[in-house]
Design an enzyme around this catalytic site. Structure first.
Site, PDB file in Angstrom:
ATOM      1  N   MET A   4       0.736  -1.602   0.076  1.00  0.00           N
ATOM      2  CA  MET A   4       0.227   0.282  -0.155  1.00  0.00           C
ATOM      3  C   MET A   4       0.903   1.589  -0.046  1.00  0.00           C
ATOM      4  SD  MET A   4      -1.270  -0.112   3.977  1.00  0.00           S
ATOM      5  CE  MET A   4      -0.790  -0.351   5.539  1.00  0.00           C
ATOM      6  N   TYR A  38       4.917   2.790  13.318  1.00  0.00           N
ATOM      7  CA  TYR A  38       4.170   2.899  11.558  1.00  0.00           C
ATOM      8  C   TYR A  38       2.211   2.582  11.855  1.00  0.00           C
ATOM      9  CZ  TYR A  38       5.588  -2.036  10.986  1.00  0.00           C
ATOM     10  OH  TYR A  38       6.302  -2.940  11.209  1.00  0.00           O
ATOM     11  N   GLU A  39       1.712   2.495  10.854  1.00  0.00           N
ATOM     12  CA  GLU A  39       0.611   2.111  10.640  1.00  0.00           C
ATOM     13  C   GLU A  39      -0.700   3.042  12.279  1.00  0.00           C
ATOM     14  OE1 GLU A  39      -0.543   1.201   8.438  1.00  0.00           O
ATOM     15  OE2 GLU A  39       1.629   0.357   7.122  1.00  0.00           O
ATOM     16  N   GLY A  40      -0.410   4.339  11.944  1.00  0.00           N
ATOM     17  CA  GLY A  40      -0.811   5.400  13.333  1.00  0.00           C
ATOM     18  C   GLY A  40      -0.486   5.568  14.210  1.00  0.00           C
ATOM     19  N   GLN A  86      -3.273   5.784  17.817  1.00  0.00           N
ATOM     20  CA  GLN A  86      -4.661   4.910  18.050  1.00  0.00           C
ATOM     21  C   GLN A  86      -5.217   4.881  19.365  1.00  0.00           C
ATOM     22  OE1 GLN A  86      -4.716   2.352  15.586  1.00  0.00           O
ATOM     23  NE2 GLN A  86      -3.465   3.422  14.451  1.00  0.00           N
TER      24      GLN A  86
END
Length: 596
Positions: A165, A442-444, A449
């Protein structure tokens, strides 16, 4: 050199004795025939693959890293990575929990969860490649056109092609509303994508003949902000009329990030220069479509830290039993040796038990969420699907942030057990610490979160999702509240449940006055909620262990001892967290910006 033994016994305990997944999956027609023997056989083979094929490449892959050939603008992964992936494909692992309509085996997500935990213990950097492919599959399965599904899903399912992605740009990470990549519509219905992306994991490599990029970009008339983002599928090689890769698409790796950890994972700077792509889903609604992959990735990142916590614990525990240093304060425990093994020292045990409690608690939570996803995707009962969807939404930021925070704590503790020998490369511990640190980012980031949990998942629906989880907690308390043997677990569980309810209400009232109060309290709040969730699962695990502690199997005595450690030594952290959450915004904002 580090070692790794797949934790099959504990996985079986969670699935069969704690969660009774076979019984639970009966509500899903697609899994009605699954049985315990099949589950055990699959995870045993998965463990063999992780330990025997992928684990030996972990240290060498970290030392070698990836390399970019600037002449061809292609990336080479560390020695052995491609060959291991070929074996992964030969074994049918990419298809494990994938829709049979596209060539998948259609097995439950709980099995995929166990597979990926073991892959992450064995080699997080390697596991990222197939993990991203699975996320790309999920996104296209949910939002792709019939043509896109026919073109890409069978190849992603078989593992012949891989996916990734492309979200982040240099000026925007979490705030995707700022992205600048552009998509120009073409007369044939395709689009030409132009822009620069960074931090793209698995953005280029030689492990598969084609890479399926999912790219966020803006259409010419797109509104500003996140409401003007569209999603496109952009293959590395343009797909011809025969469905086969043809000409090289204009999507290139222009640089590799030089990172602190996960060096075997190709983290690419990607340039798109009029690359051919097709629209996924509706125009300007790409972020919603991409959230399928992003949420899968967030659960996957929590799983990465779970895997690292387990392997770090295993090696630290083995070392502590062998390493001789000093004598126990209460007197020699190994009088025939010149010193006692360090496992006799209380603080060494505290570090080891912290890692063990976080690994086993995280495993119970992760498999539970995987079971929720199985129900959400496969139950015939609409109410059950909605319940599973809401609980998954609530628990996803906790899996991502709480489990990765715990992974950082645990791997650091395990390195500390080794002393100076943990700080050198030979024993592998410093790599686990370095690899674990990215998972909080990473990934937020874990702050994002936390904001998602408190702002959207709790206050956003007036606590409806939280109340659903609270109902599970209350039912357990009511069922076992009069059991004398369970008081040491039920009472603190009830206490933290009550405190979370009160804290949620208090923060909600503060947020009405100033929304920044959410930002001031969110990180502490998520950690408190994480402990509530762990306390619930540890109380449940303690109940099973109590009932079987006299069975002659030492597994249950160890489980019970770990549960007691968790409630005595880890859960009390919440007292300080609640106090700091209540301290609010004022202490953070009092200083003038110029004084920083």
């Amino acid at each position: 050199m580090p070692t790794y033994t797949p934790p099959l016994r504990d996985m079986q305990f969670v699935m069969h004795e704690l969660l009774h997944v076979v019984d639970e999956l009966e509500a899903c027609p697609r899994h009605a025939d699954i049985d315990e023997a099949t589950i055990n056989a699959v995870i045993e083979e998965a463990g063999k693959f992780a330990a025997e094929v992928v684990f030996p490449l972990n240290q060498s892959g970290d030392l070698e890293g990836c390399a970019l050939d600037r002449a061809t603008r292609t990336v080479r992964t560390p020695k052995g990575f491609k060959e291991a992936y070929d074996k992964y494909v030969e074994g049918g692992w990419p298809a494990l929990a994938v829709d049979p309509e596209h060539g998948g085996q259609g097995l439950p997500v709980v099995l995929n969860q166990c597979l990926y935990e073991m892959l992450n213990s064995a080699n997080q950097a390697w596991a990222m490649y197939p993990g991203l492919s699975h996320g790309a599959y999920e996104c296209l399965h949910a939002h792709g056109t019939d043509e896109q599904k026919a073109t890409y899903l069978p190849k992603l399912t078989s593992g012949e092609w891989m996916g990734t992605m492309c979200l982040t740009e240099s000026h925007c990470g979490t705030d995707l509303g700022l992205l600048r990549a552009k998509a120009e519509p073409q007369a044939d219905g395709s689009y030409r994508i132009t822009g620069e992306k960074i931090f793209i994991s698995a953005g280029d490599h030689e492990m598969a003949p084609n890479i399926v990029h999912l790219v966020l970009a803006r259409l010419p008339d797109a509104p500003h902000g996140s409401k003007g983002i569209s999603l496109f599928v952009v293959p590395k090689y343009v797909i011809g009329a025969d469905g086969k890769p043809g000409a090289r698409n204009a999507v290139w790796c222009t640089g590799l990030e030089h990172k602190m950890g996960i060096n075997g994972s190709a983290t690419c700077q990607i340039s798109l220069d009029g690359a051919v792509g097709t629209l996924v889903g509706e125009p300007n609604k790409g972020l919603a479509a991409m959230f399928v992959m992003m949420n899968a990735a967030r659960l996957g990142v929590g799983n990465q830290s779970l895997g690292l916590t387990e392997v770090a614990y295993q090696n630290a525990a083995a070392y502590a039993k062998e390493r001789l240093q000093m004598r126990a304060l209460s007197g020699p425990k190994a009088p025939d040796q010149p010193a006692d093994p360090i496992i006799v020292h209380p603080d060494v045990r505290k570090m080891l038990l912290t890692a063990r409690a976080y690994a086993e608690g995280g495993r119970a939570l992760a498999i539970y969420v995987a079971l929720l996803i199985d129900k959400m995707l496969g139950s015939d009962d609409e109410d059950e699907r909605k319940e599973a969807d809401d609980l998954t939404a609530l628990l996803t930021p906790i899996v991502k942030a709480f489990v990765t925070d715990n992974g950082w704590i645990a791997t650091s503790h395990c390195m500390q057990v080794f002393g100076g020998h943990g700080y050198v490369r030979d024993n592998g511990m410093e790599q686990y610490v370095r690899d674990a640190r990215i998972n909080m980012i990473y990934e937020g980031t874990n702050t994002v979160q936390s904001l998602d949990l408190l702002g959207r998942k709790v206050l956003g629906d007036n606590g409806a999702k939280l109340k659903k989880f609270g109902k599970l907690v209350q039912e357990f308390i009511e069922e076992h509240g009069t059991d004398d043997a369970m008081q040491e677990f039920v009472n603190p569980l009830a206490d933290i449940g009550d405190k979370v309810t009160k804290l949620s209400t208090e923060l909600g009232m503060k947020a009405f006055g100033n929304a920044d109060e959410v930002g001031a309290a969110a990180v502490d709040y998520l950690r408190v909620c994480g402990h509530l969730v762990f306390a619930y699962f540890w109380a449940r695990m303690a109940k099973v262990a109590l009932d079987k502690q006299d069975s002659g199997d030492p597994f249950y005595k160890a489980k019970l001892a770990t549960a007691r450690f968790y409630f005595a030594k880890l859960l009390p952290e919440t007292a300080g967290l609640i106090r700091t959450a209540r301290a609010g915004l004022a202490p953070l904002m009092a200083m003038d910006e110029a004084l920083f």
